[in-house]
Enzyme design. Sequence first.
Site, mmCIF file in Angstrom:
data_model
loop_
_atom_site.group_PDB
_atom_site.id
_atom_site.type_symbol
_atom_site.label_atom_id
_atom_site.label_comp_id
_atom_site.label_asym_id
_atom_site.label_seq_id
_atom_site.Cartn_x
_atom_site.Cartn_y
_atom_site.Cartn_z
ATOM 1 N N TYR A 1 -18.713 -17.577 -19.887
ATOM 2 C CA TYR A 1 -17.412 -16.991 -19.553
ATOM 3 C C TYR A 1 -16.972 -15.995 -20.627
ATOM 4 O O TYR A 1 -16.445 -14.927 -20.313
ATOM 5 C CB TYR A 1 -16.349 -18.083 -19.395
ATOM 6 C CG TYR A 1 -14.972 -17.500 -19.126
ATOM 7 C CD1 TYR A 1 -14.734 -16.692 -18.012
ATOM 8 C CD2 TYR A 1 -13.913 -17.743 -19.998
ATOM 9 C CE1 TYR A 1 -13.481 -16.148 -17.773
ATOM 10 C CE2 TYR A 1 -12.652 -17.214 -19.762
ATOM 11 C CZ TYR A 1 -12.440 -16.417 -18.650
ATOM 12 O OH TYR A 1 -11.198 -15.877 -18.423
ATOM 13 N N ARG B 1 -16.786 -7.386 -19.202
ATOM 14 C CA ARG B 1 -15.694 -6.867 -18.369
ATOM 15 C C ARG B 1 -14.841 -5.873 -19.147
ATOM 16 O O ARG B 1 -14.534 -4.783 -18.652
ATOM 17 C CB ARG B 1 -14.842 -8.033 -17.879
ATOM 18 C CG ARG B 1 -13.591 -7.638 -17.091
ATOM 19 C CD ARG B 1 -12.841 -8.900 -16.671
ATOM 20 N NE ARG B 1 -11.633 -8.591 -15.933
ATOM 21 C CZ ARG B 1 -10.444 -8.425 -16.482
ATOM 22 N NH1 ARG B 1 -10.318 -8.529 -17.805
ATOM 23 N NH2 ARG B 1 -9.389 -8.148 -15.743
ATOM 24 N N TYR C 1 -4.306 -14.581 -26.374
ATOM 25 C CA TYR C 1 -4.972 -15.806 -26.814
ATOM 26 C C TYR C 1 -5.571 -15.600 -28.210
ATOM 27 O O TYR C 1 -6.081 -14.522 -28.538
ATOM 28 C CB TYR C 1 -6.102 -16.183 -25.855
ATOM 29 C CG TYR C 1 -5.656 -16.889 -24.595
ATOM 30 C CD1 TYR C 1 -4.326 -17.227 -24.361
ATOM 31 C CD2 TYR C 1 -6.589 -17.226 -23.622
ATOM 32 C CE1 TYR C 1 -3.944 -17.874 -23.212
ATOM 33 C CE2 TYR C 1 -6.215 -17.888 -22.463
ATOM 34 C CZ TYR C 1 -4.881 -18.203 -22.262
ATOM 35 O OH TYR C 1 -4.514 -18.860 -21.122
ATOM 36 N N ARG D 1 -0.231 -13.518 -15.176
ATOM 37 C CA ARG D 1 -0.136 -14.828 -14.528
ATOM 38 C C ARG D 1 0.200 -14.712 -13.035
ATOM 39 O O ARG D 1 -0.130 -15.597 -12.251
ATOM 40 C CB ARG D 1 0.920 -15.685 -15.221
ATOM 41 C CG ARG D 1 0.626 -15.965 -16.682
ATOM 42 C CD ARG D 1 -0.572 -16.873 -16.851
ATOM 43 N NE ARG D 1 -0.854 -17.111 -18.279
ATOM 44 C CZ ARG D 1 -1.877 -17.789 -18.723
ATOM 45 N NH1 ARG D 1 -2.744 -18.305 -17.861
ATOM 46 N NH2 ARG D 1 -2.085 -17.971 -20.014
ATOM 47 N N GLU E 1 -7.938 -26.248 -10.762
ATOM 48 C CA GLU E 1 -7.165 -25.014 -10.890
ATOM 49 C C GLU E 1 -6.662 -24.624 -9.507
ATOM 50 O O GLU E 1 -7.314 -24.884 -8.492
ATOM 51 C CB GLU E 1 -8.039 -23.895 -11.479
ATOM 52 C CG GLU E 1 -7.334 -22.562 -11.638
ATOM 53 C CD GLU E 1 -8.152 -21.578 -12.460
ATOM 54 O OE1 GLU E 1 -8.438 -21.893 -13.636
ATOM 55 O OE2 GLU E 1 -8.515 -20.512 -11.928
#
Length: 330
Positions: A151, A158, A210, A223, A323
């Site tokens: 990830y 990305r 983060y 979000r 999730e």
Amino acid sequence: MIQASEILQIHADLPRTPSVTYRTTSPAMALAEAGTLAAFGFGAGAPDVDDTRWLRVPLECFDAPAPLEVWQVDAEVVFGRQDNVRWSAGGGWLFAAIELDERTTGGVEGAAHQAYVELRRFMSTRNERYVLRIWNYIADINLGDGDGERYKQFCDGRAAGLGDFFAEGYPAATAIGHHHRDPVLQIYLLACVEDGVAVENPRQTSAWRYPREYGRTSPGFARGMLLPARDALAISGTAAVVGHTSAHEGDLEAQLEETLLNLEALLATADMPAGFDTHSPLKGYVRHATDAAHVRELLQRRLPSVPVLLMHGDVCRRELLVELDGWRFK
């Protein structure tokens, strides 16, 4: 001063929000309906269909038979393909998708880099230039340790592929691990001729802030995203994260309750009605197939009558067991 009648006219001039429904029907019937922008089948049982509006998502659904997800707009739809990108457009809205095999693109980081370069190039040719929502489905998302976790490698690729494409703000997004036998990276998006409004959750640290412990490159997503007419909220993948820390490790029920608290906080921040209803479809991603029945029972109790597709998928943090993402329509 803008009058209420002027505000109503401004909203009337905005692209009408697409509908999103789950249906037990065939791909042919869904694609034959007027205004179908995209249709999605789930898992190995979904057929191959020669239509660029059709996408088989490499996640197994715990419902049998698995329903289709259908996006529809109130307009004529045109569709086609540009290099590796399949697309459809109508009513000011755009669906675009790309699938790349990691074995021919240099692993997950290389696939993510190439996919986002191609998507960015394609979007530069479109009037629907505002990307509002993205889904990323990644093989073996939690394999590897530290910065070598897949990830985190995906996030690195990305970001390199995007460059400054989201310099003005991130879209809503989901990143989930799939268990398909082939290491295919699948990405699809919804874009519009008008911009939306990104929404953050006051209970959670914004993803792009983060700390370093989560990788060299922070995840880049909002979000949630209010769509241009302000009548719907696209909800990003939401789990039991408070601040930037995963909560309730090993406790499925507590994680789901924390996730629902996060969703309610997001709805309140977006000035959307509290709770969910029959017109607000959600997806649930469950890490362990043996937990699916428990998750279904909990959701039916907490969100009665809300349409939920339960999928077998891995959350981007290995300690998280479930999730949710989806839509809230006014």
